[in-house]
Design a protein around this motif. Structure first.
Motif, PDB file in Angstrom:
ATOM      1  N   UNK A  94       0.806  -1.219   0.000  1.00  0.00           N
ATOM      2  CA  UNK A  94       0.000   0.000   0.000  1.00  0.00           C
ATOM      3  C   UNK A  94       0.844   1.276   0.000  1.00  0.00           C
ATOM      4  N   UNK A  95       1.892   1.300   0.805  1.00  0.00           N
ATOM      5  CA  UNK A  95       2.655   2.533   0.989  1.00  0.00           C
ATOM      6  C   UNK A  95       3.886   2.633   0.101  1.00  0.00           C
ATOM      7  N   UNK A  96       4.299   1.523  -0.481  1.00  0.00           N
ATOM      8  CA  UNK A  96       5.509   1.521  -1.303  1.00  0.00           C
ATOM      9  C   UNK A  96       5.249   0.779  -2.622  1.00  0.00           C
ATOM     10  N   UNK A  97       4.159   1.156  -3.265  1.00  0.00           N
ATOM     11  CA  UNK A  97       3.789   0.534  -4.539  1.00  0.00           C
ATOM     12  C   UNK A  97       4.922   0.723  -5.544  1.00  0.00           C
ATOM     13  N   UNK A  98       5.218  -0.335  -6.272  1.00  0.00           N
ATOM     14  CA  UNK A  98       6.278  -0.280  -7.274  1.00  0.00           C
ATOM     15  C   UNK A  98       7.645  -0.684  -6.739  1.00  0.00           C
ATOM     16  N   UNK A  99       7.799  -0.764  -5.432  1.00  0.00           N
ATOM     17  CA  UNK A  99       9.062  -1.193  -4.824  1.00  0.00           C
ATOM     18  C   UNK A  99       9.067  -2.710  -4.703  1.00  0.00           C
ATOM     19  N   UNK A 100      10.245  -3.283  -4.781  1.00  0.00           N
ATOM     20  CA  UNK A 100      10.389  -4.721  -4.531  1.00  0.00           C
ATOM     21  C   UNK A 100      11.215  -4.916  -3.267  1.00  0.00           C
ATOM     22  N   UNK A 101      10.899  -5.978  -2.559  1.00  0.00           N
ATOM     23  CA  UNK A 101      11.633  -6.300  -1.326  1.00  0.00           C
ATOM     24  C   UNK A 101      12.932  -6.972  -1.723  1.00  0.00           C
ATOM     25  N   UNK A 102      14.029  -6.420  -1.218  1.00  0.00           N
ATOM     26  CA  UNK A 102      15.339  -6.959  -1.560  1.00  0.00           C
ATOM     27  C   UNK A 102      15.946  -7.759  -0.412  1.00  0.00           C
ATOM     28  N   UNK A 103      15.800  -7.260   0.816  1.00  0.00           N
ATOM     29  CA  UNK A 103      16.422  -7.920   1.966  1.00  0.00           C
ATOM     30  C   UNK A 103      15.568  -7.632   3.197  1.00  0.00           C
ATOM     31  N   UNK A 104      15.456  -8.612   4.108  1.00  0.00           N
ATOM     32  CA  UNK A 104      14.657  -8.435   5.321  1.00  0.00           C
ATOM     33  C   UNK A 104      15.458  -8.921   6.517  1.00  0.00           C
ATOM     34  N   UNK A 105      15.498  -8.091   7.559  1.00  0.00           N
ATOM     35  CA  UNK A 105      16.098  -8.467   8.839  1.00  0.00           C
ATOM     36  C   UNK A 105      15.037  -8.345   9.919  1.00  0.00           C
ATOM     37  N   UNK A 106      14.935  -9.367  10.744  1.00  0.00           N
ATOM     38  CA  UNK A 106      14.024  -9.349  11.892  1.00  0.00           C
ATOM     39  C   UNK A 106      14.853  -8.975  13.114  1.00  0.00           C
ATOM     40  N   UNK A 107      14.442  -7.919  13.806  1.00  0.00           N
ATOM     41  CA  UNK A 107      15.141  -7.447  15.003  1.00  0.00           C
ATOM     42  C   UNK A 107      14.253  -7.705  16.223  1.00  0.00           C
ATOM     43  N   UNK A 108      14.848  -8.274  17.262  1.00  0.00           N
ATOM     44  CA  UNK A 108      14.128  -8.528  18.500  1.00  0.00           C
ATOM     45  C   UNK A 108      14.929  -7.940  19.654  1.00  0.00           C
ATOM     46  N   UNK A 109      14.260  -7.081  20.432  1.00  0.00           N
ATOM     47  CA  UNK A 109      14.865  -6.502  21.631  1.00  0.00           C
ATOM     48  C   UNK A 109      13.830  -6.625  22.744  1.00  0.00           C
ATOM     49  N   UNK A 110      14.090  -7.532  23.677  1.00  0.00           N
ATOM     50  CA  UNK A 110      13.082  -7.822  24.695  1.00  0.00           C
ATOM     51  C   UNK A 110      11.883  -8.453  24.018  1.00  0.00           C
ATOM     52  N   UNK A 111      10.704  -7.856  24.214  1.00  0.00           N
ATOM     53  CA  UNK A 111       9.497  -8.392  23.575  1.00  0.00           C
ATOM     54  C   UNK A 111       9.125  -7.616  22.302  1.00  0.00           C
ATOM     55  N   UNK A 112       9.946  -6.643  21.917  1.00  0.00           N
ATOM     56  CA  UNK A 112       9.668  -5.830  20.740  1.00  0.00           C
ATOM     57  C   UNK A 112      10.304  -6.451  19.496  1.00  0.00           C
ATOM     58  N   UNK A 113       9.476  -6.666  18.486  1.00  0.00           N
ATOM     59  CA  UNK A 113       9.950  -7.228  17.218  1.00  0.00           C
ATOM     60  C   UNK A 113       9.705  -6.198  16.123  1.00  0.00           C
ATOM     61  N   UNK A 114      10.752  -5.910  15.354  1.00  0.00           N
ATOM     62  CA  UNK A 114      10.629  -5.020  14.206  1.00  0.00           C
ATOM     63  C   UNK A 114      11.257  -5.704  13.000  1.00  0.00           C
ATOM     64  N   UNK A 115      10.915  -5.179  11.824  1.00  0.00           N
ATOM     65  CA  UNK A 115      11.434  -5.722  10.573  1.00  0.00           C
ATOM     66  C   UNK A 115      12.062  -4.584   9.775  1.00  0.00           C
ATOM     67  N   UNK A 116      13.341  -4.718   9.459  1.00  0.00           N
ATOM     68  CA  UNK A 116      14.010  -3.740   8.615  1.00  0.00           C
ATOM     69  C   UNK A 116      14.002  -4.316   7.202  1.00  0.00           C
ATOM     70  N   UNK A 117      13.359  -3.586   6.302  1.00  0.00           N
ATOM     71  CA  UNK A 117      13.151  -4.078   4.944  1.00  0.00           C
ATOM     72  C   UNK A 117      13.866  -3.148   3.964  1.00  0.00           C
ATOM     73  N   UNK A 118      14.696  -3.735   3.126  1.00  0.00           N
ATOM     74  CA  UNK A 118      15.357  -2.975   2.062  1.00  0.00           C
ATOM     75  C   UNK A 118      14.460  -3.065   0.840  1.00  0.00           C
ATOM     76  N   UNK A 119      14.001  -1.892   0.402  1.00  0.00           N
ATOM     77  CA  UNK A 119      13.102  -1.819  -0.743  1.00  0.00           C
ATOM     78  C   UNK A 119      13.814  -1.153  -1.908  1.00  0.00           C
TER      79      UNK A 119
END
Length: 157
Positions: A94-119
Motif C-alpha cells: 500500500x505505501x511503497x507501490x512499485x518497490x520490490x523487497x530486496x532484503x529483510x532483517x528481523x530485530x528482536x529486543x526484549x518483547x519488541x519485534x521489528x522488521x528492517x526491509x530494504x526496498x
C-alpha cells in the motif's frame, strides 16, 4: 642504508600492530558463553566482538548481543520476505507501490519485534523499519542514493 632498514622495521611494526588490533580475540565471560550455547546449541562459525560493553556473536544468518551477565539484549536474523507478517507485507504493497523487497532483517529486543526491509525501485533504495503490525517506524533513503543525487545535482550546476 641504516635509515632504510629503520623505515622497513617501523613499517613492519605498524603493520603488525594494525593487524593484531583488528583480530584480537574477545575474552567472552563464562555466563555469556553458557547462555549462548543454551539458546543456540547448533550454532557454527561463531565470531565474537565486544562493543559498548555488549558481546556480539555473529553466526550463520544471526547476530545476537549479550550483556556481561549473559542476558540476551537483542538479536537480528535474516529472514525471507515470505516470512514477513501479513500486516508488513500489506503496508509495503500500500505505501511503497512499485518497490520490490530486496532484503529483510528481523530485530528482536526484549518483547519488541521489528522488521528492517530494504526496498528497491530504480533508481532508489529505501531502508524501512516496520513494527510487527505494519506501522512504519523509520523510512530512510539509502545513503548511497542520497550521495548519487547530490553528485548529479552538483554536476548540473
Amino acid at each position: 642504508m641504516k635509515h632504510l632498514i629503520l623505515l622497513l622495521l617501523l613499517g613492519t611494526g605498524f603493520s603488525s600492530y594494525a593487524q593484531k588490533s583488528d583480530k584480537e580475540p574477545v575474552n567472552v565471560p563464562a555466563a555469556v558463553t553458557k547462555s549462548f550455547q543454551q539458546q543456540f546449541p547448533k550454532a557454527t562459525g561463531v565470531k565474537w566482538k565486544l562493543k559498548d560493553n555488549q558481546y556480539k556473536a555473529e553466526f550463520e544468518k544471526h547476530d545476537v548481543w549479550y550483556d556481561a551477565t549473559g542476558k540476551l539484549v537483542k538479536q537480528k536474523e535474516d529472514v525471507k520476505d515470505a516470512d514477513l507478517p501479513a500486516a508488513v507485507k500489506q503496508a509495503v504493497q500500500q505505501q511503497f507501490a512499485g518497490y520490490t523487497i530486496h532484503d529483510v532483517d528481523k530485530h528482536t529486543a526484549g518483547s519488541t519485534v521489528t522488521y528492517k526491509v530494504e526496498l528497491k525501485k530504480k533508481p532508489e533504495e529505501r531502508n524501512v523499519t516496520f513494527s510487527a503490525d505494519g506501522k512504519v517506524i523509520k523510512n530512510e533513503l539509502d545513503k548511497k542514493d542520497k550521495k548519487d543525487k547530490k553528485d548529479k545535482k552538483d554536476g548540473a550546476q
